[in-house]
Structure formats: structure tokens, C-alpha cells
Scaffold this motif. Structure first.
Motif, short mmCIF file in Angstrom:
data_model
loop_
_atom_site.label_atom_id
_atom_site.label_comp_id
_atom_site.label_asym_id
_atom_site.label_seq_id
_atom_site.Cartn_x
_atom_site.Cartn_y
_atom_site.Cartn_z
N GLY A 257 51.35 34.21 48.90
CA GLY A 257 51.32 32.78 48.57
C GLY A 257 49.96 32.19 48.90
N VAL A 258 49.91 30.86 48.90
CA VAL A 258 48.67 30.14 49.21
C VAL A 258 48.68 29.71 50.67
CG1 VAL A 258 47.46 27.93 48.83
CG2 VAL A 258 48.09 29.36 46.88
N VAL A 293 42.92 27.41 37.27
CA VAL A 293 44.21 27.70 37.92
C VAL A 293 44.22 26.97 39.26
CG1 VAL A 293 45.66 29.52 38.90
CG2 VAL A 293 44.43 29.93 36.77
N SER A 294 45.13 26.02 39.41
CA SER A 294 45.17 25.21 40.63
C SER A 294 45.82 25.99 41.77
CB SER A 294 46.00 23.95 40.38
OG SER A 294 47.38 24.31 40.33
N GLN A 295 45.70 25.44 42.98
CA GLN A 295 46.37 26.09 44.13
C GLN A 295 47.88 26.14 43.91
OE1 GLN A 295 46.51 24.08 47.88
NE2 GLN A 295 46.65 22.02 47.03
N PHE A 296 48.43 25.17 43.19
CA PHE A 296 49.89 25.14 42.99
C PHE A 296 50.31 26.28 42.06
CE2 PHE A 296 48.45 20.87 44.04
CZ PHE A 296 49.20 20.64 45.17
N GLU A 297 49.59 26.40 40.95
CA GLU A 297 49.90 27.51 40.04
C GLU A 297 49.64 28.85 40.74
OE1 GLU A 297 48.35 27.43 36.02
OE2 GLU A 297 48.50 29.61 35.91
N GLN A 298 48.57 28.90 41.53
CA GLN A 298 48.25 30.16 42.24
C GLN A 298 49.40 30.56 43.17
OE1 GLN A 298 46.13 32.49 41.48
NE2 GLN A 298 44.22 31.61 42.20
N HIS A 299 49.95 29.57 43.86
CA HIS A 299 51.07 29.85 44.78
C HIS A 299 52.28 30.37 44.02
CE1 HIS A 299 53.33 29.58 48.50
NE2 HIS A 299 54.30 28.99 47.84
N ILE A 300 52.58 29.72 42.90
CA ILE A 300 53.74 30.16 42.09
C ILE A 300 53.47 31.57 41.56
CG2 ILE A 300 55.07 29.71 39.98
CD1 ILE A 300 55.63 27.65 42.20
N ARG A 301 52.25 31.81 41.07
CA ARG A 301 51.91 33.16 40.57
C ARG A 301 52.12 34.19 41.68
NH1 ARG A 301 47.77 34.28 36.49
NH2 ARG A 301 47.75 32.61 34.98
N ALA A 302 51.61 33.89 42.89
CA ALA A 302 51.69 34.86 43.99
C ALA A 302 53.14 35.18 44.35
CB ALA A 302 50.94 34.33 45.21
N ILE A 303 53.95 34.14 44.56
CA ILE A 303 55.32 34.41 45.04
C ILE A 303 56.19 35.01 43.93
CG2 ILE A 303 55.19 32.65 46.85
CD1 ILE A 303 57.00 30.88 45.10
N ALA A 304 55.82 34.71 42.67
CA ALA A 304 56.60 35.25 41.54
C ALA A 304 56.13 36.65 41.16
CB ALA A 304 56.48 34.30 40.34
#
Ligand code: AMP
Length: 372
Positions: A257-258, A293-304
Motif C-alpha cells: 500500500g501507500v 497516478v495519484s497516491q490514492f490510485e497507487q494505494h488501490i493498485r498496490a492492495i488490489a
């Protein structure tokens, strides 16, 4: 890898949860927000909501069953909640270790040192006697902070250089500080006369890949973040040191995640870790408008389990929080060219409440031309 149509469960329903839900929607993912408050700004943009206490096992069971992966938008989620979710077989990211370390300021500083990062001098305080002992070792001025549950400058008090600053004896000043933080287990930190504050927003994917954003320079007022600007006015080596530390933290925590890591920059360009947040971070809001790619999208990408996105910045940016009644300027801000307005849709504009933010973009200047 969680395919579009899957559901991300989010513990906490504030503005960070709201912006996570918006980012998830962009990737075709649904969100289920779980929080105890009857009113919350994340509910407006989530696919589903559960309003229940964090330790309600029945509600958590239904929540876990509905979500393919669970994350959180604030670090004070009770450890018990994460334990219950883990026992139910939920995939929680970031994991319990990151949460446990971030929830206790003493453990957090010991962790930072264990990976070779420097921190302010600190001393664990459990009572008035250990406060006095800590002050002998660290000296004054110093800051006394609660070990747990502090945020936005809450749960901390300054101990002045000289008791005469306050017109009272040292014993009285110590007693007052101890009472002010609620006579709870605390940490005494040496006061750092820093040149500036920066932070690193970074992400680690399920495959161990890391993405690091450029560190913003952060300005605080009354313990609350007021503004972040990129690029920070620091040397490239200083930014590099901070990014290295954030990366080491991610690997040491086996993080997914972020993360937001806050640093004090000293006049010689060295950096001290102040604290980290195991979540998306207010000082990374500029990434919504200044990065693909924002921190929010990055977090979703990481956890998904998706590949991380490119954290490169296409613009220089200044993000300012809109706190309390500052949000009433929304129509003027909306009318200003080059300013990106974000309104969180919270009800009452109470003082100290983060109601929105605005990011001013400028064309990115060549690296090295950081003379702002
Ligand atoms: P914190 O809740 O630890 O992030 O503290 C909020 C803000 O208070 C920081 O961003 C700094 O501006 C200031 N602060 C916290 N700890 C210290 C310290 N040891 N020395 C100087 N300033 C500090």
C-alpha cells in the motif's frame, strides 16, 4: 490480482476514504466503507456502507465477506479490529505490523532507528519521575507527546527552554505538561530546530515493487498541515536520503500500500524521521493533480495486486488545505485558472476541520531549478 468489479473494504469514512473510493471507482472497483459515525463524507461516494463500532464482530463478519481486500484510511483502527478481520480470513493491507508500529510513537522511533534512520532524541515517559529523568537526559526545550492516538498536533505539548518562560517553577511546568497530555504513557522528544519539513509518499506492491513520489516540503500551523509544495527547497541528496529511508521502511515492514513518512530536514541537509502514517497522506494530495497516478490510485493498485503506476510528476504544485471556514472561499477558488479545487462535502465548517484542499499547478521547471 483483483479484477474490475471486485470490492475494496475501507475502514474509516473521512476524506481519505472518500478519495480512495473515487480512485477505486476509476479502476472499475467497488468500495465498502465501514465506520462508526452516522455521517461521513466517504459514504457519499462508496458503493456500500456499514455504520457500526469497530469491534462489532457481526458487522465485521458481513463486511469481510463483502470485500475482496480490506484497507484503512486512518492509523488508529483498533488492533482488535484487524485481529478479528484476520481471523475471518480477510486480506488486510497494509498488514498488522505496520499498524502496530505506527500506533505507538516509541515503537515507531525504535523501528526507524532499527533500519538505520536518525530520529530526534527521545525518552519513554510513564509518570512524572520518568518525565524529569527524560528532561535531564534530553534537555529543554522538548515536546511531550502521547504514545498513542495523537494526530494533527493533538495530544502534545511543548516544554519550554526555561521554566521562567511561564513564570512557574520547573516542577510546576513538568506537572502542567504531564496533565496537559492527560497523564498517559508518553514520549519526550528533543525539540528539533529544523530547516524545513518534508515527507515521502511511497508505495509497495504485492510483488515487492516500490514507487516513490518526489518529496513535498510541508508547512504546519498549530500541528495541522497547512500546505505542501513540490519540489521541496532541498538538495537532491537530501531528497534522496529521505526516499531511501522510506524504501527501507516499506521492505522492513513487508508493506503493501501507500505510506507517508514525515521528516525534519536539518541545516546540514541530513534528515530525521518524525513519524510515518500507514496510509495515504495529506501531504500527498497534490499527486491527484500533478501526477498521472495519484497516491490514492497507487494505494488501490498496490492492495488490489495491480502493477504500480508511474509516480512521476508532470507539474510543480502547491497544495493548500482548506480548514474550517476557509472552505467558504470555494466559489472564488473554483474561478481561478490553474487551481484544482477539492471539496470533501463535509457538513459544518468547524474550526480545525479539514474541509477541502486546493492545488495550484505550474509547468514543471527543469530539475535543479528549485529556487522557489
Ligand atoms: P507530529 O504529530 O509528531 O507530526 O507533530 C506535528 C508537528 O509538530 C510536526 O510536523 C512539527 O512541525 C512539530 N514537531 C513535532 N515534533 C517535533 C520536534 N521533536 N521538534 C520540533 N518540532 C516538532
Amino acid at each position: 490480482m483483483l479484477a474490475p468489479g471486485g470490492t475494496v473494504g475501507v475502514l474509516g469514512g473521512g476524506q481519505l476514504g472518500r478519495m480512495l473510493a473515487l480512485a477505486a471507482a476509476r479502476l472499475g472497483l467497488k468500495t465498502h466503507v465501514y465506520a462508526p459515525e452516522p455521517e461521513n463524507c466517504a459514504y457519499d461516494v462508496a458503493t456500500a456502507r456499514t455504520i457500526a463500532p469497530y469491534t462489532d464482530e457481526t458487522a465485521l463478519r458481513l463486511f469481510a465477506a463483502s470485500a475482496d481486500v480490506v484497507t484503512y484510511e486512518f492509523e488508529n483502527v483498533p488492533a482488535e479490529t484487524v485481529d478479528i478481520l484476520a481471523a475471518l480470513g480477510a486480506r488486510v493491507a497494509p498488514g498488522a505490523k505496520a499498524l502496530a508500529v505506527a500506533q505507538d510513537r516509541v515503537v515507531e522511533k525504535e523501528f526507524a532507528r532499527s533500519i538505520g534512520a536518525a530520529t530526534a532524541p527521545f525518552f519513554a515517559v510513564d509518570d512524572l519521575a520518568s518525565l524529569e529523568e527524560g528532561l535531564k537526559r534530553i534537555g529543554r526545550p522538548a515536546i511531550l507527546k502521547t504514545r498513542r492516538l495523537g494526530y494533527d498536533g493533538k495530544g502534545q505539548t511543548m516544554i519550554a527552554a526555561q521554566a521562567t518562560d511561564l513564570g512557574v517553577t520547573w516542577e510546576q511546568a513538568n506537572h502542567k505538561a504531564w496533565e496537559e497530555i492527560g497523564a498517559r504513557p508518553s514520549i519526550l522528544e528533543g525539540f528539533v530546530d529544523f530547516a524545513c519539513e518534508i515527507s515521502v509518499i511511497a508505495a509497495r506492491g504485492r510483488d515487492g515493487a516500490v514507487a516513490l513520489y518526489d518529496p513535498p516540503e510541508n508547512r504546519h500551523g498549530g500541528g495541522i498541515l497547512r500546505a505542501s509544495m513540490v519540489p521541496a527547497r532541498v538538495a537532491a541528496e537530501t531528497a534522496g536520503r529521505a526516499r531511501d529511508i522510506a524504501e527501507r521502511m516499506l521492505h522492513a515492514l513487508d508493506y503493501v500500500g501507500v505510506i507517508g513518512v514525515e521528516f525534519f530536514v536539518l541545516r546540514d541537509g541530513s534528515v530525521l524521521v518524525n513519524e510515518f502514517a500507514p496510509r495515504v497522506h495529506n501531504s500527498g494530495h497534490w499527486t491527484l493533480d500533478a501526477c498521472a497516478v495519484s497516491q490514492f490510485e497507487q494505494h488501490i493498485r498496490a492492495i488490489a495486486g495491480w502493477p504500480l503506476g508511474d509516480p512521476v510528476r508532470h507539474s510543480d504544485a502547491i497544495m493548500e488545505n482548506l480548514i474550517g471556514e476557509e472552505i467558504l472561499r470555494w466559489s472564488d477558488l473554483a474561478a481561478t485558472r490553474g487551481w484544482c479545487l477539492h471539496v470533501y462535502g463535509k457538513g459544518e465548517a468547524r474550526s480545525g476541520r479539514k474541509m477541502g484542499h486546493v492545488t495550484r499547478l505550474e509547468p514543471r521547471r527543469p530539475d535543479g531549478a528549485q529556487g522557489r
